[in-house]
Structures are given as C-alpha cells and as structure tokens.
Write an enzyme that holds these catalytic residues in place. Structure first.
Site, mmCIF file in Angstrom:
data_model
loop_
_atom_site.group_PDB
_atom_site.id
_atom_site.type_symbol
_atom_site.label_atom_id
_atom_site.label_comp_id
_atom_site.label_asym_id
_atom_site.label_seq_id
_atom_site.Cartn_x
_atom_site.Cartn_y
_atom_site.Cartn_z
ATOM 1 N N ASP A 134 0.629 -1.124 0.143
ATOM 2 C CA ASP A 134 -0.142 0.004 0.204
ATOM 3 C C ASP A 134 1.046 1.494 0.111
ATOM 4 O O ASP A 134 1.378 1.522 1.335
ATOM 5 C CB ASP A 134 -0.703 -0.040 1.213
ATOM 6 C CG ASP A 134 -1.864 1.177 1.420
ATOM 7 O OD1 ASP A 134 -1.713 2.468 0.805
ATOM 8 O OD2 ASP A 134 -2.227 1.108 2.691
ATOM 9 N N LYS A 141 2.579 10.824 -3.956
ATOM 10 C CA LYS A 141 1.773 10.686 -4.426
ATOM 11 C C LYS A 141 0.970 11.701 -5.120
ATOM 12 O O LYS A 141 0.339 11.025 -6.296
ATOM 13 C CB LYS A 141 1.145 9.591 -3.599
ATOM 14 C CG LYS A 141 -0.254 8.972 -3.843
ATOM 15 C CD LYS A 141 -0.445 7.687 -3.165
ATOM 16 C CE LYS A 141 -1.724 7.000 -3.281
ATOM 17 N NZ LYS A 141 -2.491 5.849 -2.246
ATOM 18 N N GLU A 179 -7.196 0.126 -4.361
ATOM 19 C CA GLU A 179 -7.233 0.149 -2.905
ATOM 20 C C GLU A 179 -8.587 -0.657 -2.581
ATOM 21 O O GLU A 179 -8.928 -1.250 -1.851
ATOM 22 C CB GLU A 179 -6.714 1.850 -3.002
ATOM 23 C CG GLU A 179 -5.344 1.865 -2.526
ATOM 24 C CD GLU A 179 -5.280 3.290 -2.559
ATOM 25 O OE1 GLU A 179 -6.141 4.470 -1.638
ATOM 26 O OE2 GLU A 179 -3.999 3.825 -3.010
ATOM 27 N N ASP A 217 -12.729 5.018 2.769
ATOM 28 C CA ASP A 217 -12.216 5.689 3.090
ATOM 29 C C ASP A 217 -10.901 7.119 3.718
ATOM 30 O O ASP A 217 -11.236 7.742 2.556
ATOM 31 C CB ASP A 217 -10.538 4.789 1.704
ATOM 32 C CG ASP A 217 -8.982 5.050 1.894
ATOM 33 O OD1 ASP A 217 -9.078 5.516 2.676
ATOM 34 O OD2 ASP A 217 -8.203 5.053 0.990
HETATM 35 P P1 ADP Z 1 -2.800 7.585 4.193
HETATM 36 O O1 ADP Z 1 -4.309 6.553 3.022
HETATM 37 O O2 ADP Z 1 -3.109 9.105 3.249
HETATM 38 O O3 ADP Z 1 -1.604 7.160 4.518
HETATM 39 P P2 ADP Z 1 -3.263 6.352 6.763
HETATM 40 O O4 ADP Z 1 -4.939 5.455 6.010
HETATM 41 O O5 ADP Z 1 -2.463 5.750 7.041
HETATM 42 O O6 ADP Z 1 -3.324 7.753 5.592
HETATM 43 O O7 ADP Z 1 -4.018 7.389 7.744
HETATM 44 C C1 ADP Z 1 -3.259 8.536 7.991
HETATM 45 C C2 ADP Z 1 -4.239 9.227 9.239
HETATM 46 O O8 ADP Z 1 -5.106 8.628 10.420
HETATM 47 C C3 ADP Z 1 -3.809 10.407 9.876
HETATM 48 O O9 ADP Z 1 -3.993 11.578 9.917
HETATM 49 C C4 ADP Z 1 -3.467 9.621 11.372
HETATM 50 O O10 ADP Z 1 -3.642 10.687 12.070
HETATM 51 C C5 ADP Z 1 -4.825 9.053 11.485
HETATM 52 N N1 ADP Z 1 -5.563 8.156 12.570
HETATM 53 C C6 ADP Z 1 -4.659 7.056 13.047
HETATM 54 N N2 ADP Z 1 -4.737 6.525 13.734
HETATM 55 C C7 ADP Z 1 -5.946 7.249 14.393
HETATM 56 C C8 ADP Z 1 -7.196 6.706 15.700
HETATM 57 N N3 ADP Z 1 -6.041 6.011 16.168
HETATM 58 N N4 ADP Z 1 -8.063 7.808 15.669
HETATM 59 C C9 ADP Z 1 -7.631 8.360 14.769
HETATM 60 N N5 ADP Z 1 -7.455 9.250 14.100
HETATM 61 C C10 ADP Z 1 -6.401 8.329 13.343
HETATM 62 MG MG MG Z 2 -4.370 4.606 1.975
#
Ligand code: ADP
Ligand code: MG
Length: 625
Positions: free
Chosen positions: A24, A90, A191, A215
């Site tokens: 991913d 990205k 995705e 998402d």
């Molecule tokens: P991407 O797909 O854009 O790479 P992610 O799916 O990894 O992103 O999501 C990252 C986001 O999720 C960040 O803003 C992070 O702060 C938030 N996040 C991660 N864990 C938690 C949680 N327990 N509660 C709320 N937000 C969270």
């Molecule tokens: Mg993602």
C-alpha cells in the site's frame, strides 16, 4: 539468501515458491504485507510493533543515496528541515505542472518551474531534481528492505495498490516506481478492491454484491461504490476530496487549543519547535480520543485539554463533507443507501468514533471495521499477490474497463474497439481501409468514452501509420488492434496487412480523468444518446453520400461513349444536388437525393456494364457445347 524447502517425506527439494508481496503506497503512510501461514500480515519495524512507514523522505547534506532516509526518522525532519523533506509524493504521481498549479503552497518543498506546462513535475532538493517516480521508488525500496530483512530472502515481485480514480499515467508512474525499486510489479490493484478482498467480500457474493468503501486517510478522502460479481470487481462510481483527512482534524484541534489558551495564532509559524510540539500533541490527542473520553497534556506550561464531546463538535463539518461525497457517489451510481450491502472502513481516520457513527447512520447498517483500517489495503494486496503467485487457485480476479476505447473514423465518428465493462486484460481488433486513392498515411486517433462523436470523448493520443504503398481507396487492409493490460494500460497496433507496414504505440495519457469527469462522461452519454444517434445517422449519411458522389463522377468520366448528352446532363445535375444536401444538415434530404440519383443511374449502370462486357468479349472465342 533464498529459502529451500526440503520435503522430509520424499527427500526431495521443493522448488521454492516465489513470494509476491502486497504494497500500500499511501499518501501519508505506506505498508508491505505478505501471506504467512495462510494469513495476510503486515511487516513491522525492528520494534515489532509499527507496521506503518510514513511516506516521507529526508535528504541529508551528504548527497548520496545513503543520505536519504525514509519513514519515521524523515517525518521528524518535516519541521526542522522542511526544504529537504518530501511528503505527499503520491499527490504528484503522473501530474504535470498545470495539474498542480494553485497547490504549490501546500508543498513545503520546491516544485521546479515548468519549461512548459505539459511537462511532468519534478521536485528540487538542493541542486538535484527528482521525479515523483524516483521519490516513490525510495519509499518502495525501504519497504522492500524491510520485508527482505524480516524474511531473510530477496523479494522481487509485488502488487501495488492505487486509488480507484488513478488514471493511466498515474498507474504507469506507480509501476515505473516499482521497477526502479527493483520490483517486478505484477499488478496494480485498486485500493477499495484490495480492502474488499481483505474482508473476503469477493467470496460470499451469491448473485453479486454492491459495497461502499469509505477511505479517510491523512490528507485525502475517497468513497468508492463497487459491484462484486463472480470475482469481478467493477467500480460503479468514486467520489472524494483530495484535501480532506486526519490532518484537518489535527488542525481544528490546534485552533481550538490556541483559542482556549489565548495563544497568538502565528506562534506556531514563528516558533517552529512550538508548532511541531503542539501538532504532535494534537495528533496524539485525536488518537487517544478514539478510545478515551478525555485527553490532557502540557506544552510549554500550557495545560491543553479536550473531551470527546468537544472534539466531535470541532470535526462535525469535516465529517459532514465526507457524507456529502457519499451522497454524490451513490447518485452517480444511481443507487440508494439501501442498495449497499456492505460498508468497509479504510484509513487511519476512520478510527474516529464520530466518523464510524455517521457513516453507519448514513448507510443504515453497521460498518466493517474489525480489520485494522491502516493495514486493510496492504493485507488485501497481499491476498491478491498470493493469488498471482499461484498459491490460491480457487480465486479468480478480474477487473473491467470503465469506459469504451476506440478510434476516430471518417466524419469524426467514434468506432468502439473495446467496449466499456470488458473484462481486462483483453485484446480486440478491427479492420479499416483508406478513403482516398493512393493514401500513404493513416492517422489513428484513440479515444475513450461513450459518445458517438469523438469530439465529445476524451482523446488518449494519436499516431500516424506511414508508408502504406499507394493503392486505390478501399483496397488497403489495416488491422487496428487494442491490447488492454490488467492495469488498464492500452497498447495500440496498426498494421497494413498487404504490405506488413506496422506501427505500435503505448497510450500514456498525461492528464487523467477525475472521478467526477468519468461519471460526467457516462451521464453525458446517456443524456445525449438520442441527439448522438441523430448526429451519427447524419454523419453516416454524409459519408455514404460522398462515396456515391465520387462513384457517380467516375461513372460519368468512364462512360462518355455510352451515355446520351441528356443522360449525362441529368446525372451531373442529380450528383450536384446530392453534393448540396451533404453540405446541409438534413439526413432525410441526403438520403432522398441519394435515392433519386441511384434510381436514375441504376439502369444506366446496367447498360454500361452490358456494353463493357460485350466490348470485353468481342473477338474472344466462346467454347461451343
Ligand atoms: P493514507 O492512506 O493517506 O496514507 P492512513 O490511512 O495511514 O493515510 O491514515 C493516516 C491518518 O490516520 C493520520 O491523519 C492519522 O493521524 C490518522 N489516525 C491514525 N490512527 C488514528 C486513531 N487511532 N484515531 C484517529 N486518527 C488516527
Ligand atoms: Mg490509504
């Protein structure tokens, strides 16, 4: 070092099965996963806990490859060394300067000025220019190293996920990044499709199932409506917001604290260290509030507190924006919330209780959230990877192409070669010919869309087949073949079959379709079906009439000896009349004039034919019985 499995029963050495990994490659975080003892797992760092690799790169002053760090260490440099710290790569994949103009301020690093706005973007770090493909490849290399260290064997094959709305050039860029990182990218997977696979939704779909994948990541939000039937995933619609995510939750929380403590707004910019500390505190608070009711911390003597209730109020409007997108995606797919059987939660920000609650409320059913939302896409990619490695023979994965692909024919008509909703990979071919005597070149213009006129569709590219030997119009046989691979990348081959002259191109459209554009194209084609049909009928009548005019002119020239002056004059007159109707826009008038000319000239043509035959047989012996 490769692993060798020795079968103790037979004493033979089992040929080692390739491990294909699932990746991913996220905007905020990236992960790598594989199948361990039949189950997908994400690979953690050396602490064994952290499976997320922040998609952030830092370039040290020493400008060698060793000077580039990726992940948590790089993330810490975002504040201390922003010029040399790259994030959100990205967002730039497969993009031109024109695409990102207006967003330059979002990026803390330097995106160089365009020599021309069609060129793909580059990022400048000190005096070196990097393409988004190169930068992504560094992230992929980090993931590759991570899994190779864990498994103790080289890994060379991967499946990488991309958002459903990624266009050809963004998918191709992702594939190139893989190649650059030393990975053979077996498949690019959407995705939402990967997330659905992780939940096994492809398996329990007797009679098909329609699902929504919600998402919400760090900086982007996507909602995809998928139809799953017999292992085929079709994206019915996608919607979203490319600047809405968990970072915005952090931001509203920081604003709240600044007001709560009467801290001047610009302190977070003027005092970078303070800015970073409070930012980290906000993210920590947000995460804590996903499971606790209240959070408290101290930053520079300020006592910062927030309760779940307060936080929910702060983010209400942001959450409502995601619901608005869901409504639009449903409308595009022409579905109601009750048509959706399953709702899958993806992305770290869907851990926020208010988000879950609102989404469940909106769709009127509990959401799927028991798989870690950060990992679910990588886990699904690992499942797909395992299928491709040949380890799961019962699963068949097929994608389909959302829009028809075809070429422009005479009069600007769209001639479809691969129809929309075809299973991919696929290939299809049609034969064409020239429209002018002695024509040496043939322009092949490739379009995507559902409308009858190419002008209303999206052009993917064009090329010219040159060097066709001179032949009368209609004689050359030109085979145009489309090969659409599993990633939706199109290869077009044109070949003149009599001379074997051929030309092949890969269509890499520089500018992609956004989700809205794609939906609009489909809606347009439905709304305009009737007028398109009329336009097509008119164009077809014109094409046919032009051929009749040409044939009539040839006929007159070739048969001066057979036709009377009067016949000649009338044929000319009717031909001229037909030519005039072609210039107008009445299909009926064209057809009527064509009919009139045909009716008049048919007996003349018969007579001419007889005369020609008689002429040809003169003096030739005919065998008696
Ligand atoms: P991407 O797909 O854009 O790479 P992610 O799916 O990894 O992103 O999501 C990252 C986001 O999720 C960040 O803003 C992070 O702060 C938030 N996040 C991660 N864990 C938690 C949680 N327990 N509660 C709320 N937000 C969270
Ligand atoms: Mg993602």
């Amino acid at each position: 070092m490769a692993l060798i499995n020795i079968n103790l029963k037979s004493g033979t050495v089992d040929k080692e099965r390739d491990i294909v990994v699932g990746i991913d490659l996220g905007t905020t975080n990236s992960l790598v996963a594989y199948i361990k003892d039949g189950q997908p797992v994400c690979v953690a760092d050396t602490t064994g806990k952290n499976t997320l690799v922040p998609s952030v790169l830092h370039f040290d002053t020493v400008h060698t490859e060793g000077g580039i760090v990726v992940g948590d260490v790089a993330k810490e440099k975002l504040v201390t060394d922003p010029q040399n710290t790259i994030y959100s790569v990205k967002r730039l994949m497969g993009k031109s300067y024109k695409d990102v103009s207006g967003f330059e301020n979002y990026f803390g690093y330097t995106i160089i000025d365009a020599p021309d706005e069609e060129t793909l973007v580059k990022i400048r770090v000190r005096d070196t220019f990097y393409t988004p493909v190169e930068l992504s490849s560094f992230i992929l290399k980090e993931l590759k190293t991570r899994i190779e260290t864990t498994l103790g064997q080289p890994i060379t094959k991967a499946v990488i996920t991309v958002p459903a709305y990624f266009n050809d050039s963004q998918r191709q860029a992702t594939r190139d990044a893989g190649k650059l990182a030393g990975l053979d990218v077996l498949r690019i997977v959407n995705e939402p499709t990967a997330a659905a696979l992780a939940y096994g939704l492809d398996r329990n779909t007797e009679g098909g199932e329609t699902i929504a994948v919600f998402d919400l990541g760090g900086g982007t939000f996507d909602i995809s409506i998928l139809q799953i039937q017999d292992g085929i995933f079709e994206v019915l619609s996608t919607h979203g917001d490319t600047f809405l995510g968990g970072d915005d939750f952090d931001r509203v929380l920081i604003d709240f604290w600044l007001k709560q403590q009467n801290i001047p707004n610009d302190l977070i910019f003027n005092d970078k260290e303070f800015g970073q500390t409070i930012r980290l505190a906000a993210e920590k608070a947000k995460k804590a509030l996903s499971t606790e009711g209240v959070f408290e911390t101290h930053v520079r003597g300020y006592n910062l507190t927030i309760t779940r209730e307060e936080f929910d109020i702060l983010i209400t409007l942001l959450v409502e924006r995601t619901i608005e997108s869901c409504k639009k995606a449903l409308a595009d797919a022409k579905l109601k919330t009750s048509d959706i059987q399953s709702v899958v939660m993806v992305g770290g920000s869907t851990r926020v209780p208010l988000v879950k609650k609102r989404v469940a409320e909106f769709f009127g059913k509990p959401v799927f959230d028991n798989i870690n939302p950060d990992e679910v896409v990588a886990l699904g990619a690992a499942i797909q990877a395992d299928v491709l490695a040949g380890n799961q023979r019962d699963v068949l994965l097929i994608d389909i192409t959302p829009l028809s692909l075809g070429i422009e024919t005479v009069g600007g008509l769209m001639d479809v070669i691969i129809p929309r909703n075809s299973k991919i990979p696929t290939k299809a071919a049609r034969q064409y010919t020239t429209s002018v005597d002695g024509q040496k070149n043939l322009k092949v213009a490739v379009y995507q869309g559902e409308r009858d006129l190419v002008a209303h569709n999206r052009k993917l590219g064009e090329f010219v087949l040159r060097g066709i030997p001179p032949m009368p119009a209609g004689l050359p046989k030109i085979d145009i073949a489309f090969y659409l691979d599993a990633d939706g990348i199109l290869r077009v081959k044109a070949k003149e079959l009599r001379s074997n002259v051929e030309q092949e191109v890969k269509m890499k459209s520089s500018y992609g379709l956004s989700d809205e554009e794609m939906a609009m194209m489909l809606i347009d084609s439905i709304q305009n079906a009737e007028s398109d049909m009329r336009a097509r009928a008119l164009l077809e009548a014109r094409n046919e009439a032009n051929n009749v005019v040409l044939a009539a002119e040839k006929f007159i020239v070739q048969n001066t000896a057979i036709l009377s002056d009067e016949e000649m004059a009338l044929t000319k007159e009717l031909t001229e009349k037909l030519r005039q109707t072609v210039a107008g826009d009445s299909k009926d008038a064209i057809n009527a004039a064509m009919e009139e000319l045909n009716t008049y000239t048919t007996p003349l043509a018969h007579r001419a034919l007889d005369a020609n035959i008689a002429e040809a047989m003169k003096g030739k012996p005919i065998n008696a019985e």
